[in-house]
Design an enzyme around this catalytic site. Structure first.
Site, PDB file in Angstrom:
ATOM      1  CB  SER A   1      -4.616   7.329  -2.612  1.00 49.75           C
ATOM      2  OG  SER A   1      -3.974   8.061  -2.998  1.00 49.75           O
TER       3      SER A   1
ATOM      4  CG  HIS B   1      -8.090   4.088  -1.311  1.00 50.03           C
ATOM      5  ND1 HIS B   1      -7.243   3.446  -0.032  1.00 50.03           N
ATOM      6  CD2 HIS B   1      -6.916   4.400  -2.204  1.00 50.03           C
ATOM      7  CE1 HIS B   1      -5.907   3.512  -0.453  1.00 50.03           C
ATOM      8  NE2 HIS B   1      -5.757   4.263  -1.720  1.00 50.03           N
TER       9      HIS B   1
ATOM     10  CE  LYS C   1      -4.682   0.588  -1.982  1.00 50.34           C
ATOM     11  NZ  LYS C   1      -3.310   0.403  -1.424  1.00 50.34           N
TER      12      LYS C   1
HETATM   13  C1  LIG Z   1      -5.419   4.649  -5.468  1.00 51.34           C
HETATM   14  C2  LIG Z   1      -4.255   3.650  -5.625  1.00 51.34           C
HETATM   15  N1  LIG Z   1      -4.248   3.009  -6.697  1.00 51.34           N
HETATM   16  C3  LIG Z   1      -3.474   1.967  -6.775  1.00 51.34           C
HETATM   17  C4  LIG Z   1      -2.732   1.630  -5.618  1.00 51.34           C
HETATM   18  C5  LIG Z   1      -1.760   0.254  -5.924  1.00 51.34           C
HETATM   19  O1  LIG Z   1      -2.287  -0.631  -5.397  1.00 51.34           O
HETATM   20  P1  LIG Z   1      -1.527  -1.936  -4.973  1.00 51.34           P
HETATM   21  O2  LIG Z   1      -0.992  -1.797  -3.586  1.00 51.34           O
HETATM   22  O3  LIG Z   1      -2.089  -3.283  -4.990  1.00 51.34           O
HETATM   23  O4  LIG Z   1      -0.393  -2.090  -5.933  1.00 51.34           O
HETATM   24  C6  LIG Z   1      -2.797   2.148  -4.520  1.00 51.34           C
HETATM   25  C7  LIG Z   1      -1.813   1.788  -3.239  1.00 51.34           C
HETATM   26  O5  LIG Z   1      -1.021   1.276  -3.199  1.00 51.34           O
HETATM   27  C8  LIG Z   1      -3.839   3.459  -4.400  1.00 51.34           C
HETATM   28  O6  LIG Z   1      -3.685   4.048  -3.333  1.00 51.34           O
END
Ligand SMILES: Cc1ncc(COP(=O)(O)O)c(C=O)c1O
Length: 402
Positions: free
Chosen positions: A176, A204, A235
């Site tokens: 991320s 992502h 996203k």
């Molecule tokens: C790699 C990754 N996993 C999970 C999440 C969490 O997802 P959510 O925003 O739907 O809580 C994020 C970012 O927020 C992320 O970058």
């Protein structure tokens, strides 16, 4: 001073204090920030679906038909047909037997990892995994072996050390904060050989990699080979909520043991309706994913041509590594003066000494906007003497970025 005041003062002293910035308008390629129009280069709305007319309309229709909220956990007040429909579409999209919705990616990751491993097990986790995977590991009470970033040899050593206790390998598919990609072929093989589960977070990768945006696993030809795929609807799919794709058996276990599924209200109908529309748009317009890839390549090349260090990025997430947190914030502020909103990311989100601007590209950025942004960032980096920022092209007489 109170403890709260002391902690805030410490955050300010070390350059790690964060504040919310007010923007106006939807998450488009441009937003109003403090009243001025800027290029938005830090949103995860990669495909521009968050404010796409079809997605907005689907959310509005679901709200009209089914209301604003789901009322309770699905185990309490019943599972809506719309939830089932989205789960069916997601399973089809990812090539899995079943899928289960969660409130958010954070909840899906913490809930899934903690449900599938426990005391006495060993979880093997990439050192640059997202905080939600790390928190899931901690909540599980399993032993955690953190392997060096993307290092299959180190992971294999950890698996040997764990002996028969290795329960699960967890990794971001696309990392991320770095935009590089996990070595999924090697991970699948090691997981099989050591008879443990492979959990891949496609937060992502979905909408960005693989045929039709099916994700990093699909891009590696491994659809259906990863035991547990987690993804967010927040996203590239433009809305809110998340999902886990896995076998029907694993999904059944999650329904029974994943605490954020059991003890939290189900995703609201407008979000579920929006996600259904986003998935159908993705199927209708595979060109969007191509456009995102092209734009990401344009930005990466333009930054590199200006002497900026972008680490191992291969995707729409492009870090400009600075090191010191205060200098990263200064670079972000200077960049903003040039009309580009690029967020500084500092510890604990990234390791100490690797503070950075985290740039994220959208399919609906224009080429000239991306090249101009690279120019603004390159000049700001040069002026501040950070990020290996070379002299602006016009000073060095270099050819323009491809
Ligand atoms: C790699 C990754 N996993 C999970 C999440 C969490 O997802 P959510 O925003 O739907 O809580 C994020 C970012 O927020 C992320 O970058």
């Amino acid at each position: 001073m109170t403890d709260v005041a002391e902690r805030l003062a410490e955050l300010r002293r070390t350059g790690l204090h964060r504040r919310l910035r007010l923007i106006e308008g939807p998450q488009g390629p441009r937003v109003l920030l403090d009243g001025a129009e800027v290029l938005l280069l830090c949103s995860n709305n990669y495909l521009g679906l968050a404010d796409h007319p079809r997605v907005r309309q689907a959310a509005a229709e679901a709200a009209e038909r089914l209301g604003a909220g789901a009322g309770a956990s699905r185990l309490i007040s019943g599972s809506m047909a719309l939830h089932r429909k989205l789960e069916g579409r997601l399973a089809e999209f990812k090539g899995s037997e079943a899928a289960l919705l969660f409130g958010s990616g954070y909840l899906a990751n913490t809930g899934t990892v903690a449900a599938l491993a426990g005391r006495g097990d060993v979880i093997l986790s990439d050192e640059l995994n997202h905080a939600s995977l790390i928190d899931g590991c901690r909540l599980s009470r399993a032993e955690i072996f953190v392997y060096r970033h993307r290092d299959l040899e180190h992971l294999e050593w950890g698996l040997h050390e764990a002996g028969g206790r290795a329960r699960m390998i967890v990794t971001d598919g696309v990392f991320s904060m770095d935009g590089d990609v996990a070595p999924l072929g090697g991970l699948v093989e090691l997981a099989r050989r050591h008879r443990c589960l492979l959990v891949v977070d496609e937060a992502h990768g979905t909408g960005a990699l693989g045929p039709g945006g099916r994700g990093a696993a699909a891009a590696a030809g491994l659809s259906g080979e990863v035991d547990v795929v987690v993804g967010t609807l927040g996203k590239a799919l433009g809305g809110y909520g998340a999902y886990v794709c896995a076998s029907a058996e694993i999904v059944d276990l999650l329904v029974n043991t994943a605490r954020p599924f059991i003890y939290s209200t189900a995703p609201p109908p407008p979000s579920v309706g929006a996600a259904l529309a986003a998935l159908s748009l993705l199927a209708d317009r595979p060109g969007l994913v191509e456009q995102l890839r092209r734009n990401a390549a344009i930005l990466r090349e333009a930054l590199v041509a200006r002497g900026l260090k972008i680490g191992g990025s291969r995707t729409q997430i492009v870090p400009v590594i600075v090191g010191d947190p205060r200098r990263a914030t200064a670079l972000s502020e200077r960049t903003l003066e040039g009309g580009v909103f690029a967020q500084a990311i500092r510890p604990p989100t990234v390791p100490a000494g690797s503070s950075r601007l985290r740039l994220t590209v959208m399919a609906n950025h224009r080429t000239d906007e991306l090249r101009a942004a690279a120019r603004v960032i390159g000049r700001a980096a040069h002026e501040l003497g950070v990020a290996g920022g070379g002299a602006p092209e016009e000073l060095r007489g270099l050819p323009r970025a491809a």
